[in-house]
Scaffold this motif. Sequence first.
Motif, PDB file in Angstrom:
ATOM      1  N   ASP A  71       0.830  -1.206   0.000  1.00  0.00           N
ATOM      2  CA  ASP A  71       0.000   0.000   0.000  1.00  0.00           C
ATOM      3  C   ASP A  71       0.867   1.260   0.000  1.00  0.00           C
ATOM      4  OD1 ASP A  71      -2.200  -1.657   0.122  1.00  0.00           O
ATOM      5  OD2 ASP A  71      -2.546  -1.355   2.268  1.00  0.00           O
TER       6      ASP A  71
ATOM      7  N   GLU B  55       1.051   3.930  -3.204  1.00  0.00           N
ATOM      8  CA  GLU B  55       0.644   5.326  -3.044  1.00  0.00           C
ATOM      9  C   GLU B  55       1.717   6.258  -3.596  1.00  0.00           C
ATOM     10  OE1 GLU B  55      -1.453   8.657  -2.226  1.00  0.00           O
ATOM     11  OE2 GLU B  55      -2.196   6.592  -2.056  1.00  0.00           O
TER      12      GLU B  55
ATOM     13  N   HIS C 220       0.285   7.006  -7.333  1.00  0.00           N
ATOM     14  CA  HIS C 220      -0.515   8.211  -7.100  1.00  0.00           C
ATOM     15  C   HIS C 220       0.346   9.477  -7.077  1.00  0.00           C
ATOM     16  CE1 HIS C 220      -4.426   6.307  -6.365  1.00  0.00           C
ATOM     17  NE2 HIS C 220      -3.703   5.305  -5.897  1.00  0.00           N
TER      18      HIS C 220
END
Length: 202
Positions: free
Chosen positions: A87, A91, A95
């Motif tokens: 995770d 990110e 992202h």
Amino acid sequence: MTERTHADFWFDPLCPFAWISSRWVMEVEQVRDIRVHWHVMSLAYLNQDKDIPDDYREMLEPAWGPVRVLLAAQQRHGDDVLKPMYDAFGERIHHQGRTIDRELIAEVVAAVGLEPGLVDAMDDESLDAAVAKSHHEGMDAVGDEVGTPTIHIEGAAFFGPVLSRIPRGEEAGQLWDGCVAVAKVPYFYELKRSRTGELDFS
């Protein structure tokens, strides 16, 4: 009551398609009774002996670092550390559009509360045997010329699903139901169509 479905998901933090599929699986967890185990594969290992374009090989050069650190963390702290680390990697990579380097890996290690020295594993080639072992556990059951995402559903192994955006809510559940259905057919192998549209991580 429906019976819980067991799934195993193999990922490389570099892969945007694995990232989208992993977020889909998280959506499925909210609407279906599934249990997911997370595992590491390596695009760098997969392609190391293949004739691939120079720009793709260059893109894969930093990909060894995260998978080595993930395997080192797994060896020291157990399987449960993989998902939070993934995770944190995703990110930053997908992202935030960050480059994979020592600073990013150090941030991930810190974000999940692990020892700072773990970042040194990014350069530890002795971990490559563990990377290869985890990789083959997922990929050998699928076959040749496949990559990530790779999912095993109750032991039936597939490359995919390849998604350009993340299904949400019941839509995610319905797609999962379809995957479970085809996984139960031992002589089913492939559905495919050309992908169009841009990737959407939202």
